[in-house]
Design an enzyme around this catalytic site. Structure first.
Site, PDB file in Angstrom:
ATOM      1  N   ARG A  50       0.829  -1.196   0.000  1.00 26.57           N
ATOM      2  CA  ARG A  50       0.000   0.000   0.000  1.00 26.57           C
ATOM      3  C   ARG A  50       0.871   1.257   0.000  1.00 26.57           C
ATOM      4  O   ARG A  50       2.018   1.233   0.414  1.00 26.57           O
ATOM      5  CB  ARG A  50      -0.916   0.024   1.217  1.00 26.57           C
ATOM      6  CG  ARG A  50      -2.009  -1.035   1.219  1.00 26.57           C
ATOM      7  CD  ARG A  50      -2.873  -0.941   2.460  1.00 26.57           C
ATOM      8  NE  ARG A  50      -2.070  -1.089   3.675  1.00 26.57           N
ATOM      9  CZ  ARG A  50      -1.687  -0.088   4.452  1.00 26.57           C
ATOM     10  NH1 ARG A  50      -2.038   1.153   4.169  1.00 26.57           N
ATOM     11  NH2 ARG A  50      -0.960  -0.305   5.529  1.00 26.57           N
TER      12      ARG A  50
ATOM     13  N   LYS B 267      -8.128  -2.934   1.679  1.00 28.38           N
ATOM     14  CA  LYS B 267      -8.047  -1.985   2.783  1.00 28.38           C
ATOM     15  C   LYS B 267      -8.884  -0.736   2.541  1.00 28.38           C
ATOM     16  O   LYS B 267      -9.242  -0.034   3.491  1.00 28.38           O
ATOM     17  CB  LYS B 267      -6.586  -1.606   3.042  1.00 28.38           C
ATOM     18  CG  LYS B 267      -5.755  -2.768   3.608  1.00 28.38           C
ATOM     19  CD  LYS B 267      -6.376  -3.368   4.862  1.00 28.38           C
ATOM     20  CE  LYS B 267      -5.495  -4.441   5.479  1.00 28.38           C
ATOM     21  NZ  LYS B 267      -6.136  -5.122   6.635  1.00 28.38           N
TER      22      LYS B 267
ATOM     23  N   HIS C 214      -9.341  -4.835  13.633  1.00 30.52           N
ATOM     24  CA  HIS C 214      -8.269  -5.430  12.841  1.00 30.52           C
ATOM     25  C   HIS C 214      -7.733  -6.614  13.641  1.00 30.52           C
ATOM     26  O   HIS C 214      -6.769  -6.494  14.385  1.00 30.52           O
ATOM     27  CB  HIS C 214      -7.174  -4.394  12.587  1.00 30.52           C
ATOM     28  CG  HIS C 214      -6.163  -4.810  11.582  1.00 30.52           C
ATOM     29  ND1 HIS C 214      -4.872  -4.317  11.564  1.00 30.52           N
ATOM     30  CD2 HIS C 214      -6.231  -5.688  10.554  1.00 30.52           C
ATOM     31  CE1 HIS C 214      -4.207  -4.867  10.572  1.00 30.52           C
ATOM     32  NE2 HIS C 214      -5.014  -5.695   9.941  1.00 30.52           N
TER      33      HIS C 214
ATOM     34  N   SER D 181       2.107  -6.751  12.910  1.00 29.75           N
ATOM     35  CA  SER D 181       2.906  -7.719  12.162  1.00 29.75           C
ATOM     36  C   SER D 181       4.026  -8.292  13.025  1.00 29.75           C
ATOM     37  O   SER D 181       4.723  -7.562  13.732  1.00 29.75           O
ATOM     38  CB  SER D 181       3.510  -7.042  10.929  1.00 29.75           C
ATOM     39  OG  SER D 181       4.315  -7.938  10.202  1.00 29.75           O
TER      40      SER D 181
ATOM     41  N   LYS E 194      -0.322 -13.255  15.258  1.00 32.23           N
ATOM     42  CA  LYS E 194      -1.783 -13.236  15.158  1.00 32.23           C
ATOM     43  C   LYS E 194      -2.312 -14.389  14.299  1.00 32.23           C
ATOM     44  O   LYS E 194      -3.215 -15.129  14.708  1.00 32.23           O
ATOM     45  CB  LYS E 194      -2.238 -11.893  14.575  1.00 32.23           C
ATOM     46  CG  LYS E 194      -3.741 -11.743  14.431  1.00 32.23           C
ATOM     47  CD  LYS E 194      -4.108 -10.383  13.849  1.00 32.23           C
ATOM     48  CE  LYS E 194      -3.613 -10.233  12.434  1.00 32.23           C
ATOM     49  NZ  LYS E 194      -4.186  -9.060  11.744  1.00 32.23           N
ATOM     50  N   THR E 195      -1.735 -14.549  13.115  1.00 28.84           N
ATOM     51  CA  THR E 195      -2.198 -15.607  12.210  1.00 28.84           C
ATOM     52  C   THR E 195      -1.870 -16.983  12.764  1.00 28.84           C
ATOM     53  O   THR E 195      -2.696 -17.890  12.768  1.00 28.84           O
ATOM     54  CB  THR E 195      -1.568 -15.433  10.819  1.00 28.84           C
ATOM     55  OG1 THR E 195      -1.936 -14.156  10.292  1.00 28.84           O
ATOM     56  CG2 THR E 195      -2.043 -16.522   9.868  1.00 28.84           C
TER      57      THR E 195
ATOM     58  N   ASP F  86      -8.503 -11.485   9.616  1.00 26.81           N
ATOM     59  CA  ASP F  86      -7.971 -10.121   9.544  1.00 26.81           C
ATOM     60  C   ASP F  86      -8.938  -9.005   9.936  1.00 26.81           C
ATOM     61  O   ASP F  86      -8.542  -8.083  10.637  1.00 26.81           O
ATOM     62  CB  ASP F  86      -7.464  -9.858   8.126  1.00 26.81           C
ATOM     63  CG  ASP F  86      -6.568  -8.636   8.038  1.00 26.81           C
ATOM     64  OD1 ASP F  86      -5.738  -8.444   8.948  1.00 26.81           O
ATOM     65  OD2 ASP F  86      -6.678  -7.884   7.058  1.00 26.81           O
TER      66      ASP F  86
ATOM     67  N   ARG G 285       2.207 -12.358  -1.144  1.00 26.62           N
ATOM     68  CA  ARG G 285       0.862 -12.605  -0.613  1.00 26.62           C
ATOM     69  C   ARG G 285       0.159 -13.736  -1.356  1.00 26.62           C
ATOM     70  O   ARG G 285       0.368 -13.949  -2.552  1.00 26.62           O
ATOM     71  CB  ARG G 285       0.005 -11.342  -0.744  1.00 26.62           C
ATOM     72  CG  ARG G 285       0.460 -10.183   0.113  1.00 26.62           C
ATOM     73  CD  ARG G 285      -0.070 -10.290   1.524  1.00 26.62           C
ATOM     74  NE  ARG G 285       0.315  -9.169   2.357  1.00 26.62           N
ATOM     75  CZ  ARG G 285      -0.213  -8.896   3.534  1.00 26.62           C
ATOM     76  NH1 ARG G 285      -1.172  -9.690   4.017  1.00 26.62           N
ATOM     77  NH2 ARG G 285       0.197  -7.873   4.252  1.00 26.62           N
TER      78      ARG G 285
END
Length: 537
Positions: A62, A203, A223, A241, A245-246, A260, A325
């Site tokens: 982004r 996003k 988030h 990051s 989390k994942t 997410d 990704r």
């Protein structure tokens, strides 16, 4: 030139309603067709697992400095304007919109009707116009797909024009550079030009929901990832990051609601999306088997590369970008829940990778502490590899996603507080996935095995009746015992050889929290301010 149309759409919707004069329109094509079209156009290659591999070109992430929100009578008094929510005038949007529509004249486009929000009470109707089939495949994978009947009855809501080939002229068009993302809440339109990075689409809608849900429905957008146990207990995982989390939300014994973006309405935790957009740098079957298995037919892989003379993806190769990704439908995760929603959460986890080695590996938060740490959004990153640079660097991102918040962060924290006030049975935990026994370079990384054991203990209720002790500096409550975790681990001060050094570093970290929070003090309640850590005895 006669208009050619392929695919399925609402027969009452015509191109005039979308202002489009394109020569060929592909409506809501299935994923396999989009993959084949991409291959025929020479815009991608297949991996040996069947995934479609593409390059997003110049932009592999982004561009937050080139994201704007139209400032008008609707938004002027409610948006938190500044370096993150950058205002742009209505006439700039209008001129660019007309130029982009003209640019699409007599060109082939791909249009997709989709939903954002698994809770039908709050979902958005979204129409996306792309100039490549693989970007349309991304939208098919990431948004919620309507049934054929829903497509036939689909009514326009939000419109996204994504045209990577269209470059603005900053001197004429009022943008900062040739690329831009502009959100117009009054006209329910997002313009994306100059960048093929599909994350701008994802996003962009996240930012829209982060405005609409709290402003109009008193719903907390988050988030975070979410999963659900066999007893329908829901757990939320917040974290920047590198905090895990994942990894920590992926549990074979629990159903994945989403990885997410979620909303918390009364009695409902619901996924905004219909898919996952997973980082895949260093992806392996050993580390993340669920994601690895999801990279298959019609998954979109962005900016990866192959091993020489093969079609096998080299996930360790970051020569294009670290931000490789994989975009795939959520049903590619074997234990995903459909539809992607559950009830009120039972446990909320704030994940932080504290490279200073100060915060406990797990601690329980009061409502006020939860609001304070939510606003702080703390983690720490290990410094670069320059000679002599070993000191960790703090990162604070309000609500664990500051760059996506159109409203002031305090608004989201207040919403969290309201939810916790109404549901006192919800437990909020601060989990340190970083260092213990000293800072980075001296201490050691907290074992993933122990972190999982602590999270499982919290979810299973094994920490409900144990003794707790308040942290001297941060005031958070440390459990004094936990199944399958050595007791010494639970008190970080005891893991340091030099306890005085621990105390000094703890006060230093507390000061960083206090310094960061100064930007929110004028809007924060006394209750939230009282949850700040101590900077001295």
């Amino acid at each position: 030139m006669e208009l050619q149309q392929l695919g399925t759409k609402n027969p009452s919707i015509n191109m005039t309603q979308l202002d489009l004069r394109s020569s060929k329109v592909n409506w809501n094509l299935d994923r396999s067709t989009l993959t084949q079209q991409t291959l025929r156009l020479g815009q991608g290659k297949l991996s040996d697992t069947g995934a479609l591999c593409v390059s997003t070109g110049k932009f592999t992430g982004r561009s937050p400095k080139d994201k704007f929100i139209v400032k008008d009578s609707y938004t002027e008094q409610v948006i938190d304007w500044g370096d993150i929510n950058i205002p742009i005038e209505t006439h700039v949007f209008d001129n660019l919109y007309l130029k982009m529509i003209d640019f699409l004249a007599e060109k082939e486009v791909w249009i997709r009707n989709c939903f954002a929000g698994a809770d039908t009470n709050y979902r958005l109707n979204v129409t996306v116009v792309n100039t490549t089939p693989w970007a349309n495949l991304f939208c098919s994978n990431l948004f919620i797909s309507p049934t054929e009947e829903e497509i036939h009855n689909f009514q326009p809501g939000w419109l996204i024009l994504q045209i990577p080939e269209f470059l603005s002229n900053p001197n004429v068009d009022g943008t900062r550079k040739e690329n831009f993302t502009i959100i117009n809440f009054s006209k329910k339109t997002i313009l994306i030009g100059g960048s093929a990075y599909t994350g701008e689409i994802k996003k962009g809608i996240f930012s829209v929901l982060n405005f609409l849900l709290p402003h109009h429905h008193n719903i907390l957008p988050m988030h975070c990832s979410a999963n659900e146990g066999k007893t329908k207990d829901v757990a939320l995982f917040f974290g920047l990051s590198g905090t895990g989390k994942t990894t920590l939300s992926a549990d074979s014994n629990r159903s994945l609601i989403g990885d997410d973006e979620h909303g918390w309405a009364e009695g409902s935790i619901f996924n905004f999306e219909g898919g996952c957009y997973a980082k895949c740098i260093d992806l392996s079957v050993e580390k993340e088997p669920e994601i690895f298995a999801a990279v298959k037919e019609n998954t979109l892989l962005e900016n990866t590369s192959f091993f020489p003379n093969s079609t096998t993806v080299n996930y360790t190769d970051s020569s294009i970008t670290e931000n490789t990704r994989a975009a795939y439908p959520i049903e590619y995760i074997t234990n995903a829940k459909k539809p992607s929603l559950g009830g009120n959460p039972k446990n909320i986890f704030f994940l932080t990778c504290d490279a200073f080695g100060i915060l406990p590996p797990i601690s329980k938060l009061t409502k006020e502490q939860a609001m304070y740490h939510f606003i702080s959004g703390y983690t720490a990153k290990v410094a670069g590899t320059e000679i002599g640079v070993v000191e960790p660097q703090t990162t604070f991102s309000a609500c664990f996603g500051r760059v996506f918040l159109p409203l002031h962060p305090i608004r989201y924290a207040e919403l969290l507080g309201e939810k916790l006030e109404k549901h006192p049975e919800v437990n909020v935990w601060l989990v340190n996935t970083g260092w213990t026994g000293g800072p980075y370079g001296i201490g050691r990384r907290i074992s993933l095995k122990y972190t999982r054991a602590m999270i499982n203990a919290a979810i299973n209720g094994d920490l409900d009746e144990v003794a707790y002790k308040a942290h001297t500096v941060f005031g958070v409550l440390k459990p004094q015992s936990c199944p399958n975790v050595p007791s010494a681990y639970l008190n970080p001060r005891n893991t340091w050889e030099n306890t005085e050094a621990y105390d000094q570093r703890a006060f230093s970290l507390a000061q960083l929290f206090v310094n960061n929070f100064k930007q929110f003090e004028d809007r924060a309640s006394e209750a939230i301010r009282s949850a700040a850590p101590k900077t001295s005895l």
